[in-house]
Design a protein around this motif. Structure first.
Motif, PDB file in Angstrom:
ATOM      1  N   ARG A  10      11.551  -0.876   0.810  1.00 54.16           N
ATOM      2  CA  ARG A  10      10.526  -1.308   0.235  1.00 54.16           C
ATOM      3  C   ARG A  10       9.493  -0.390  -0.403  1.00 54.16           C
ATOM      4  O   ARG A  10       9.738   0.780   0.101  1.00 54.16           O
ATOM      5  N   VAL A  11       8.859  -0.613  -1.575  1.00 49.60           N
ATOM      6  CA  VAL A  11       8.228   0.474  -2.284  1.00 49.60           C
ATOM      7  C   VAL A  11       6.925  -0.526  -2.420  1.00 49.60           C
ATOM      8  O   VAL A  11       6.741  -1.733  -2.834  1.00 49.60           O
ATOM      9  N   LEU A  12       5.692   0.502  -2.532  1.00 47.01           N
ATOM     10  CA  LEU A  12       4.323  -0.044  -3.112  1.00 47.01           C
ATOM     11  C   LEU A  12       4.389  -0.181  -4.517  1.00 47.01           C
ATOM     12  O   LEU A  12       4.716   0.644  -5.382  1.00 47.01           O
ATOM     13  N   VAL A  13       3.488  -1.084  -5.112  1.00 48.57           N
ATOM     14  CA  VAL A  13       3.423  -1.296  -6.554  1.00 48.57           C
ATOM     15  C   VAL A  13       1.941  -1.417  -6.762  1.00 48.57           C
ATOM     16  O   VAL A  13       1.198  -2.073  -6.236  1.00 48.57           O
ATOM     17  N   ASN A  14       1.637  -0.432  -7.558  1.00 51.03           N
ATOM     18  CA  ASN A  14      -0.037  -0.449  -8.091  1.00 51.03           C
ATOM     19  C   ASN A  14       0.071  -1.109  -9.142  1.00 51.03           C
ATOM     20  O   ASN A  14       0.625  -0.810 -10.155  1.00 51.03           O
ATOM     21  N   ARG A  15      -0.558  -2.460  -9.051  1.00 53.72           N
ATOM     22  CA  ARG A  15      -0.670  -3.402 -10.242  1.00 53.72           C
ATOM     23  C   ARG A  15      -1.831  -3.329 -10.951  1.00 53.72           C
ATOM     24  O   ARG A  15      -2.120  -4.097 -12.110  1.00 53.72           O
ATOM     25  N   PRO A  67     -10.898   3.049   2.072  1.00 57.40           N
ATOM     26  CA  PRO A  67     -11.578   4.248   1.245  1.00 57.40           C
ATOM     27  C   PRO A  67     -10.534   4.756   0.424  1.00 57.40           C
ATOM     28  O   PRO A  67     -10.708   5.445  -0.955  1.00 57.40           O
ATOM     29  N   TYR A  68      -9.288   5.016   0.774  1.00 54.44           N
ATOM     30  CA  TYR A  68      -8.091   5.609   0.199  1.00 54.44           C
ATOM     31  C   TYR A  68      -6.868   5.059   0.785  1.00 54.44           C
ATOM     32  O   TYR A  68      -6.889   4.705   1.868  1.00 54.44           O
ATOM     33  N   LEU A  69      -5.947   5.172   0.056  1.00 49.75           N
ATOM     34  CA  LEU A  69      -4.398   4.895   0.591  1.00 49.75           C
ATOM     35  C   LEU A  69      -3.407   6.125   0.540  1.00 49.75           C
ATOM     36  O   LEU A  69      -3.458   6.905  -0.803  1.00 49.75           O
ATOM     37  N   THR A  70      -2.986   6.267   1.489  1.00 46.05           N
ATOM     38  CA  THR A  70      -1.842   7.311   1.474  1.00 46.05           C
ATOM     39  C   THR A  70      -0.582   6.373   2.241  1.00 46.05           C
ATOM     40  O   THR A  70      -0.648   5.458   2.770  1.00 46.05           O
ATOM     41  N   LEU A  71       0.601   6.977   1.749  1.00 43.93           N
ATOM     42  CA  LEU A  71       1.809   6.167   2.120  1.00 43.93           C
ATOM     43  C   LEU A  71       1.789   6.185   3.710  1.00 43.93           C
ATOM     44  O   LEU A  71       2.236   5.422   4.443  1.00 43.93           O
ATOM     45  N   GLU A  72       1.448   7.445   4.300  1.00 40.84           N
ATOM     46  CA  GLU A  72       1.314   7.747   6.015  1.00 40.84           C
ATOM     47  C   GLU A  72       0.093   6.618   6.428  1.00 40.84           C
ATOM     48  O   GLU A  72       0.790   5.985   7.389  1.00 40.84           O
ATOM     49  N   LEU A  73      -0.769   6.518   5.837  1.00 45.34           N
ATOM     50  CA  LEU A  73      -1.712   5.542   6.370  1.00 45.34           C
ATOM     51  C   LEU A  73      -1.166   4.112   6.422  1.00 45.34           C
ATOM     52  O   LEU A  73      -1.383   3.380   7.397  1.00 45.34           O
ATOM     53  N   TYR A  74      -0.624   3.707   5.123  1.00 46.79           N
ATOM     54  CA  TYR A  74      -0.196   2.404   5.086  1.00 46.79           C
ATOM     55  C   TYR A  74       1.056   2.126   6.120  1.00 46.79           C
ATOM     56  O   TYR A  74       0.969   1.062   6.958  1.00 46.79           O
ATOM     57  N   THR A  75       1.923   3.100   6.257  1.00 48.85           N
ATOM     58  CA  THR A  75       2.735   2.828   7.216  1.00 48.85           C
ATOM     59  C   THR A  75       2.326   2.594   8.774  1.00 48.85           C
ATOM     60  O   THR A  75       2.780   1.708   9.497  1.00 48.85           O
ATOM     61  N   ALA A  76       1.230   3.516   9.031  1.00 47.90           N
ATOM     62  CA  ALA A  76       0.858   3.519  10.494  1.00 47.90           C
ATOM     63  C   ALA A  76      -0.113   2.186  10.764  1.00 47.90           C
ATOM     64  O   ALA A  76      -0.021   1.520  11.874  1.00 47.90           O
ATOM     65  N   ALA A  77      -0.547   1.649   9.578  1.00 51.56           N
ATOM     66  CA  ALA A  77      -1.257   0.611   9.697  1.00 51.56           C
ATOM     67  C   ALA A  77      -0.488  -0.619   9.891  1.00 51.56           C
ATOM     68  O   ALA A  77      -1.011  -1.623  10.448  1.00 51.56           O
ATOM     69  N   THR A  78       0.643  -0.730   9.089  1.00 55.46           N
ATOM     70  CA  THR A  78       1.481  -2.003   8.807  1.00 55.46           C
ATOM     71  C   THR A  78       2.697  -2.026   9.582  1.00 55.46           C
ATOM     72  O   THR A  78       3.313  -3.041  10.066  1.00 55.46           O
ATOM     73  N   ILE A  80       5.363  -1.104   8.507  1.00 56.44           N
ATOM     74  CA  ILE A  80       6.396  -1.089   7.400  1.00 56.44           C
ATOM     75  C   ILE A  80       6.872  -0.013   6.817  1.00 56.44           C
ATOM     76  O   ILE A  80       5.918   0.738   6.485  1.00 56.44           O
ATOM     77  N   GLN A  81       8.066   0.514   6.835  1.00 58.66           N
ATOM     78  CA  GLN A  81       8.637   1.678   6.333  1.00 58.66           C
ATOM     79  C   GLN A  81       8.803   1.455   4.715  1.00 58.66           C
ATOM     80  O   GLN A  81       9.413   0.518   4.424  1.00 58.66           O
ATOM     81  N   ILE A  82       8.066   2.358   4.019  1.00 60.95           N
ATOM     82  CA  ILE A  82       8.077   2.391   2.425  1.00 60.95           C
ATOM     83  C   ILE A  82       8.880   3.539   1.979  1.00 60.95           C
ATOM     84  O   ILE A  82       8.768   4.610   2.586  1.00 60.95           O
ATOM     85  N   LEU A  83       9.263   3.597   0.659  1.00 59.81           N
ATOM     86  CA  LEU A  83       9.946   4.578  -0.113  1.00 59.81           C
ATOM     87  C   LEU A  83       8.802   5.512  -0.267  1.00 59.81           C
ATOM     88  O   LEU A  83       7.643   4.908  -0.494  1.00 59.81           O
ATOM     89  N   PRO A  84       8.984   7.108  -0.452  1.00 65.10           N
ATOM     90  CA  PRO A  84       7.903   7.783  -0.788  1.00 65.10           C
ATOM     91  C   PRO A  84       7.525   8.013  -2.263  1.00 65.10           C
ATOM     92  O   PRO A  84       7.543   8.975  -2.899  1.00 65.10           O
ATOM     93  N   VAL A  85       7.299   6.792  -2.759  1.00 65.05           N
ATOM     94  CA  VAL A  85       6.978   6.928  -4.220  1.00 65.05           C
ATOM     95  C   VAL A  85       6.194   5.267  -4.364  1.00 65.05           C
ATOM     96  O   VAL A  85       6.276   4.604  -3.620  1.00 65.05           O
TER      97      VAL A  85
END
Length: 99
Positions: A10-15, A67-78, A80-85
């Motif tokens: 999975r990858v995050l998309v900034n729309r 207030p901000y998003l980091t991939l580590e915060l996203y993974t910890a909160a959800t 869900i493992q995501i790609l580092p991009v």
């Protein structure tokens, strides 16, 4: 997160962003369903210059506004493992098509 066809990755998309009403109430962008195609640029995110809280578990208490998003915060909160991009969606070539 966007799941890549044929894998569990999975990858995050900034729309981009959408304007919020003057009263500050949250606004939700429509989420496409089904298979989509996204055109954009891969971005390696860097941590914010100033983090208000260093504990990734604290993100669970922030609700829907962070207030901000980091991939580590996203993974910890959800969980869900995501790609580092992050994919920065091209604002001109918006060719999300639902199949």
């Amino acid at each position: 997160p966007l799941r890549i066809r044929g894998s569990d990755s999975r990858v995050l998309v900034n729309r981009g962003w959408i304007a919020a009403p003057g009263d500050g109430s949250p606004v939700a962008a429509p989420i496409p369903r089904g298979e989509v195609t996204v055109t954009g640029e891969a971005h390696l995110p860097s941590p914010p210059a100033l983090a208000l809280h260093g504990n990734p578990e604290a993100a669970k208490d922030w609700g829907r506004r962070w207030p901000y998003l980091t991939l580590e915060l996203y993974t910890a909160a959800t969980g869900i493992q995501i790609l580092p991009v992050v994919i920065l969606q091209d604002p001109v070539v918006v060719n999300i098509r639902v199949i």
